[in-house]
Design a protein around this motif. Structure first.
Motif, mmCIF file in Angstrom:
data_model
loop_
_atom_site.group_PDB
_atom_site.id
_atom_site.type_symbol
_atom_site.label_atom_id
_atom_site.label_comp_id
_atom_site.label_asym_id
_atom_site.label_seq_id
_atom_site.Cartn_x
_atom_site.Cartn_y
_atom_site.Cartn_z
ATOM 1 N N UNK A 51 -7.002 -0.959 1.652
ATOM 2 C CA UNK A 51 -6.899 -2.250 0.968
ATOM 3 C C UNK A 51 -7.953 -2.366 -0.131
ATOM 4 N N UNK A 52 -9.159 -1.901 0.185
ATOM 5 C CA UNK A 52 -10.239 -1.944 -0.813
ATOM 6 C C UNK A 52 -9.874 -1.118 -2.045
ATOM 7 N N UNK A 88 -1.689 4.699 -2.110
ATOM 8 C CA UNK A 88 -3.112 4.776 -1.755
ATOM 9 C C UNK A 88 -3.263 5.370 -0.357
ATOM 10 N N UNK A 89 -4.163 6.342 -0.213
ATOM 11 C CA UNK A 89 -4.410 6.977 1.093
ATOM 12 C C UNK A 89 -5.910 7.130 1.312
ATOM 13 N N UNK A 90 -6.276 7.369 2.567
ATOM 14 C CA UNK A 90 -7.663 7.695 2.930
ATOM 15 C C UNK A 90 -7.639 9.077 3.568
ATOM 16 N N UNK A 91 -8.321 10.028 2.967
ATOM 17 C CA UNK A 91 -8.329 11.400 3.463
ATOM 18 C C UNK A 91 -9.196 11.585 4.686
ATOM 19 N N UNK A 92 -9.025 12.704 5.358
ATOM 20 C CA UNK A 92 -9.795 13.001 6.568
ATOM 21 C C UNK A 92 -11.284 13.060 6.302
ATOM 22 N N UNK A 125 -8.017 -0.860 -7.634
ATOM 23 C CA UNK A 125 -7.111 -0.388 -8.690
ATOM 24 C C UNK A 125 -6.688 -1.554 -9.586
ATOM 25 N N UNK A 126 -6.389 -2.686 -8.948
ATOM 26 C CA UNK A 126 -5.995 -3.867 -9.726
ATOM 27 C C UNK A 126 -7.174 -4.369 -10.548
ATOM 28 N N UNK A 127 -8.350 -4.395 -9.911
ATOM 29 C CA UNK A 127 -9.541 -4.857 -10.634
ATOM 30 C C UNK A 127 -9.840 -3.969 -11.835
ATOM 31 N N UNK A 128 -9.531 -2.663 -11.664
ATOM 32 C CA UNK A 128 -9.756 -1.725 -12.764
ATOM 33 C C UNK A 128 -8.895 -2.047 -13.974
ATOM 34 N N UNK A 129 -7.795 -2.730 -13.741
ATOM 35 C CA UNK A 129 -6.910 -3.098 -14.847
ATOM 36 C C UNK A 129 -7.234 -4.458 -15.450
ATOM 37 N N UNK A 130 -8.209 -5.177 -14.856
ATOM 38 C CA UNK A 130 -8.578 -6.493 -15.388
ATOM 39 C C UNK A 130 -9.368 -6.309 -16.678
ATOM 40 N N UNK A 131 -8.964 -7.043 -17.730
ATOM 41 C CA UNK A 131 -9.621 -6.858 -19.025
ATOM 42 C C UNK A 131 -9.641 -8.174 -19.784
ATOM 43 N N UNK A 132 -10.782 -8.517 -20.328
ATOM 44 C CA UNK A 132 -10.934 -9.697 -21.174
ATOM 45 C C UNK A 132 -11.107 -9.220 -22.614
ATOM 46 N N UNK A 133 -10.269 -9.716 -23.511
ATOM 47 C CA UNK A 133 -10.343 -9.268 -24.910
ATOM 48 C C UNK A 133 -11.490 -9.959 -25.639
ATOM 49 N N UNK A 193 0.835 -1.201 0.000
ATOM 50 C CA UNK A 193 0.000 0.000 0.000
ATOM 51 C C UNK A 193 0.870 1.252 0.000
ATOM 52 N N UNK A 194 1.969 1.195 0.750
ATOM 53 C CA UNK A 194 2.882 2.349 0.777
ATOM 54 C C UNK A 194 3.484 2.589 -0.606
#
Length: 697
Positions: A179-180, A110-114, A185-193, A105-106
């Motif tokens: 973590x979510x 990825x961060x969570x704002x106030x 972010x990883x799921x956003x990169x998942x792609x089926x051609x 994560x570091x």
């Protein structure tokens, strides 16, 4: 002169030696002054995860809330060994996940704002755990004002414990959100051609009809193939990845000396209950008698038919008050029961209430206020108006205290007892863990017979004599079984059945047939091969064990997997023999004639299922079929059941075309659903983890 030269040459050595001695002296001196050995820090380490050292104290701090949560879920005051083991594993997985993911994560930024954290606690998108914690258990309504009140009173706790717990909770939901985001972010990169989707459609919808000749492995006897040690070693060398284990495992044999209750112990328990049955029939205080004599302490309460123990439910329903049933045996206990009282009680009740909560733990002030409101209502004040103005139950308070109809088991016990035993219209004041309730029963319906039954029980346990006999027998065995040879010989002579605990890992908590075997497992990982253990007391039995095998991590040794590899090599040799039978055949008919077999046909074969109908699942053979040109005869193919020679006679395309876009969406969704688990496992495999839990738990 030579002496001076020698001194000069060795001066460096003397200096280094002096420095080493000085450092050692410093460490030893410090250890003596502190009263602790300087190696204690490492002895207190429970793990090292991705370079971070975890002490026993640090892990135990993580474990305690997990254990408490489990106790609450089970409504138990303590956890048995198996559940404590589950808690240890749960806390461990949390800690590994937190540390392994933290580094990633570091790196990801990825961060969570106030504002986002505020939104999860007090805003429009409240975190599920916050919602659960501040939802009224009686009404099921979430109250955001309760969150605000709680936060405003954090500092009223002089110990600071409440603020500490809240900050830890905030950190946990902050970490969860990070973590979510990372996984998203990883799921956003998942792609089926489009091509992948089309291939998936074809693998499920396109069918083939093929002819084949099967040369079954079963047609070749095992004695017809010769297997050498070098064959086995070559197969293992070529298939190392199939025979890898992540952690060291050990195998031990053991014998059990049973200390479970004897027939005499069962008779003693029955005699005790017979004596209590006579006393129960004459006692004038059934509740006190149960409290003093029953092993299972329960308060006497009314129960309707269908809710009593099956052995009591029917018989008590037809008897009069004072009837004694028993002694009778239920499970591992003898019991006697007495029908104490019979009463007609409603199945459901309609009531309204006013809740007054203690402020800062001041129950006396809450009671004073509640008493005042009761007097006001009895003097003529409108109950609903008083509830709207004073009730601290936001769900029912706004409705004049109305709770509607509810059945038994839905409310806390003091509240429920008042409603089901009270009279319609009566104003009652009762206390529960939520505060003081001013209750008015508005209706009671579906009255039915309820029974109050007193039960005295006595568990059948082994007597001291039974335990001593088992212990003496076990000790006698160990006196003779001092080595691997004598262990086996003595077990045979005394006709003891040896059991095997195979491939046990250091942190395993369970062995089939043994209760809480952790001490035996700890011994196994300290012992040398062939060692015989001391005696282990498992409560209902004594165990003596002998370590028979140590399997290091990495590729398994041939001896560990020899039988499995022999089977695989035998199949390979049979396949080569069968292939030679059809060598030179250019048609299926020729192959069938050479092998004394027949030509069969398989229809509606799909790549996705990889099944030859009525024969077997043969992924390699089906894969080859869909790669062949129509009408082409294959080379002999090694399958799972035998050797095949095949020819595809037809490929049939689906008549209904499936939407490629829909398939792409479905496959993408499936791929995304695996991200969380598979990414974490990949990160965990990459991380260096040293697990010492077995030394402590």
């Amino acid at each position: 002169m030579e002496i001076m030269t020698t001194l000069r040459n060795r001066a460096g050595i003397f200096m280094v030696a002096a420095i080493v001695l000085a450092i050692a002296a410093f460490l030893i001196s410090d250890a003596v002054q502190s009263g602790q050995p300087f190696m204690q820090a490492s002895q207190n380490e429970i793990a090292e995860i991705s370079g971070k050292t975890i002490s026993y104290q640090e892990f135990d701090e993580r474990l305690q809330p997990v254990a408490e949560n489990l106790k609450n879920q089970m409504n138990a005051s303590t956890l048995d060994a198996s559940m404590m083991g589950y808690a240890v594993d749960q806390a461990w997985n949390q800690m590994v996940s937190e540390i392994v993911l933290k580094k990633q994560l570091e790196k990801s930024g990825v961060v969570v704002g106030g504002e986002e954290l505020f939104d999860m606690v007090q805003g429009n998108n409240v975190h599920p755990e916050v919602r659960r914690a501040f939802t009224n258990p009686q009404t099921g309504v979430f109250n955001p004002q309760e969150v605000m009140r709680f936060l405003q009173t954090l500092d009223e706790d002089e110990t600071g414990e409440r603020r500490k717990q809240w900050l830890a909770f905030e950190k946990s939901i902050d970490d969860q959100r990070k973590q979510q985001k990372y996984f998203n972010l990883i799921k956003g990169g998942m792609y089926i051609t489009k091509v992948q989707a089309q291939e998936d459609i074809a693998s499920k919808a396109k069918t083939a009809t093929m002819q084949y000749v099967l040369l079954d492995y079963a047609s070749v006897s095992d004695s017809a193939v010769k297997i050498t040690e070098s064959d086995l070693e070559a197969y293992l060398a070529a298939n190392k990845n199939k025979y890898k284990q992540k952690e060291e495992q050990r195998t031990f044999e053991y014998v059990i000396f049973d200390a479970s209750p004897s027939a005499a112990d069962s008779a003693d328990a029955k005699l005790y209950i017979e004596e209590k049955a006579a006393e129960l029939s004459t006692t004038t205080d059934d509740s006190l008698f149960v409290a003093l004599n029953a092993e299972t302490k329960t308060s006497l309460a009314f129960s309707k038919k269908g809710t009593l123990s099956p052995m009591l439910d029917t018989v008590m329903n037809s008897k009069s008050v004072g009837y004694i049933y028993g002694p009778y045996k239920e499970g591992n206990a003898y019991k006697v029961a007495k029908l104490v009282a019979v009463k007609s009680l409603p199945d459901s009740v309609k009531a309204r209430h006013i809740l007054i909560k203690p402020v800062n733990g001041d129950a006396a002030a809450a009671k004073t206020k509640a008493d005042s409101l009761v007097k006001s209502i009895k003097a003529g004040a409108n109950f609903a108006d008083v509830a709207k103005q004073n009730s601290e139950d936001p769900g029912s308070g706004a409705k004049g205290g109305d709770l509607g109809y509810f059945s038994s088991g839905m409310m806390v016990k003091p509240f429920e007892d008042a409603c089901f035993n009270g009279k319609i219209g009566e104003i009652q004041l009762v206390q529960s863990q939520f505060g003081y309730h001013i209750i008015q029963v508005q209706d009671q319906k579906n009255f039915q017979k309820n029974m109050k039954v007193a039960v005295i029980d006595r568990t059948i346990t082994p007597s001291d004599k039974t335990i001593q006999l088992a212990f003496a027998k076990a000790n006698g065995f160990l006196a003779k079984a001092t080595s691997e040879e004598t262990f086996n010989a003595t077990a045979t002579t005394e006709k003891l059945s040896k059991r095997v605990a195979e491939n046990i890992s250091e942190n395993d908590k369970f062995i089939a047939g043994l209760d809480n075997p952790r001490e035996i497992i700890r011994w196994a990982f300290k012992a040398e091969k062939g060692d015989v253990s001391t005696l282990f007391d498992l409560g209902s039995s004594f165990i003596a064990a002998q370590l028979t095998a140590i399997q290091p991590s990495g590729t398994k040794e041939l001896a560990q997997v020899k039988s499995e590899i022999e089977a695989a090599v035998r199949v390979e040799k049979k396949a080569e023999l069968l292939k030679s039978k059809v060598e030179g055949a250019t048609t299926l008919e020729q192959a069938a004639q050479k092998a004394n077999a027949k030509v069969d046909t398989a229809s509606n074969v799909t790549f996705a299922s990889a099944v030859i109908p009525g024969v077997a699942r043969e992924p390699k053979v089906i894969g080859a079929a869909f790669a062949l040109k129509k009408g082409t005869v294959s080379q002999p193919l090694k399958g799972d059941r035998g050797v095949y020679v095949i020819k595809v006679t037809d490929f049939i395309e689906p008549t209904i075309k499936q939407d490629v876009l829909i398939t792409k969406a479905q496959l993408t969704s499936i791929a995304k659903s695996r991200v969380d688990g598979e990414v974490f496992e990949a990160l965990k495999d990459k991380a260096e983890i040293k697990d010492n839990r077995a030394k402590f738990y």
